[in-house]
Design an enzyme around this catalytic site. Structure first.
Site, PDB file in Angstrom:
ATOM      1  N   ASP A 139       0.866  -1.183   0.000  1.00 46.86           N
ATOM      2  CA  ASP A 139       0.000   0.000   0.000  1.00 46.86           C
ATOM      3  C   ASP A 139       0.900   1.230   0.000  1.00 46.86           C
ATOM      4  O   ASP A 139       2.031   1.171  -0.476  1.00 46.86           O
ATOM      5  CB  ASP A 139      -0.964  -0.039   1.191  1.00 46.86           C
ATOM      6  CG  ASP A 139      -2.295   0.660   0.893  1.00 46.86           C
ATOM      7  OD1 ASP A 139      -2.263   1.849   0.543  1.00 46.86           O
ATOM      8  OD2 ASP A 139      -3.352   0.019   1.003  1.00 46.86           O
ATOM      9  N   HIS A 162       2.277   1.974  -3.172  1.00 47.57           N
ATOM     10  CA  HIS A 162       1.364   2.932  -3.809  1.00 47.57           C
ATOM     11  C   HIS A 162       1.879   4.357  -3.742  1.00 47.57           C
ATOM     12  O   HIS A 162       1.140   5.296  -3.993  1.00 47.57           O
ATOM     13  CB  HIS A 162      -0.022   2.849  -3.167  1.00 47.57           C
ATOM     14  CG  HIS A 162      -0.706   1.534  -3.375  1.00 47.57           C
ATOM     15  ND1 HIS A 162      -1.976   1.263  -2.893  1.00 47.57           N
ATOM     16  CD2 HIS A 162      -0.309   0.401  -4.019  1.00 47.57           C
ATOM     17  CE1 HIS A 162      -2.325   0.019  -3.221  1.00 47.57           C
ATOM     18  NE2 HIS A 162      -1.328  -0.516  -3.898  1.00 47.57           N
TER      19      HIS A 162
END
Length: 307
Positions: A139, A162
């Site tokens: 993430d 991310h």
């Protein structure tokens, strides 16, 4: 107060031990003048949580919650350094409501496919520096959300993951504010995003006075992105709404590298509340740019440019 984790490998495979508090594993609550330092590894052994996550498991029952591995809550004058965080159940390390924080020489690792495993999560925290850290997870490498102010990150390596995100902000109509964030000196490799601001429709508040400087991108899918129409639902559908979190005064300076998608720059701003005061200065990225509802200025050599 000083806590040292000398080559400690801290873990627990049994999910039942979290029955009283599903949100936290290790927590420091209201501690002043705290030093937490390595060497050492905090290993969440998150595999048992990931396989039951609704983001992985297609059939119910599935899990929507998992504990944050390490939480610092309302700590003041905090130093965290020279530690490794590995395979957290969900978020690796979270700073919540803290003041005067120094985080440095941290290593955070989890597989690219591990769900919701943010590296460093910052919420309602003021006067924080993050430096000389290497983060690769499933993430956000760093996520900065509502109530955070005067956060500086430097010498950060991010990937996989991310990227570095401001937000998300404004979910479920909330009023959120983030201001005075600087990322100065970062390298992104193979991430889905580079530097990102993400807000939900229907919220209010503001993300303002943000600078992304001296950054290298290598094969990043969205190197520069502002998404005021962020939608992270199971069906990918969000209701169109007129309200939006304002995005104001954002500088992108000395950013170079390569995009893995056709658009190196994406400004998907709100029709009702356009992005204001966005500046691109000495930006050199391959591929194109897709821009809507943005008040934009260029300085120096900038490529690509919005049509």
């Amino acid at each position: 107060m000083q806590i040292s984790a000398y080559n400690a490998d801290i873990w627990n495979h049994n999910r039942s031990v979290y029955s009283k508090d599903l949100n936290h594993w290790i927590m420091f609550d209201n501690v002043k003048n705290l030093l937490v330092q390595g060497p050492g590894t905090i290993n969440g052994n998150g595999q048992v949580w990931w396989k039951n996550s609704c983001k992985r498991k297609e059939t119910k029952p599935c899990g929507t919650h998992a504990p944050t591995a390490v939480t610092f809550y309302k700590c003041n004058n905090l130093v965290v350094k020279n530690l490794k965080f590995q395979d957290a159940q969900q978020i690796h390390v979270s700073f919540e409501g803290c003041t005067n924080v120094q985080a440095s020489y941290l290593t955070v690792t989890a597989p690219e496919t591990s769900p919701n495993t943010d590296g460093i999560h910052i919420t309602s925290t003021k006067n924080m520096t993050i430096s000389n850290s290497n983060i690769g997870t499933g993430d956000d490498c760093i996520s900065i959300v509502s109530g955070s102010q005067n956060v500086q990150a430097s010498s950060i390596t991010c990937g996989p993951g991310h990227g570095i995100s401001i937000g998300s902000l404004g979910k479920d109509g909330s009023e959120d504010y983030v201001s005075k964030v600087t990322v100065n000196g970062a390298k992104f490799s193979g991430t889905t995003n580079g530097v990102r601001i993400k807000t939900w429709q229907g919220g209010s508040g503001m993300a303002s006075n943000i600078a992304f400087q001296n950054i290298e991108m290598k094969n990043v899918y969205n190197p520069i992105i502002i998404d005021q129409n962020y939608c992270d639902t199971s069906d990918g559908k969000c209701k169109q709404q007129s309200k939006a979190v304002k995005v104001r005064n954002v500088l992108y300076q000395n950013i170079r590298g390569t995009s893995a998608s056709q658009d190196a720059i994406t400004f998907d701003c709100s029709k009702s509340t356009p992005c204001q005061g966005i500046v691109l200065q000495n930006v050199q990225l391959n591929k194109g740019a897709e821009c809507s509802n943005v008040n934009l200025a260029y300085k120096g050599n900038v490529s690509p440019r919005c049509a």
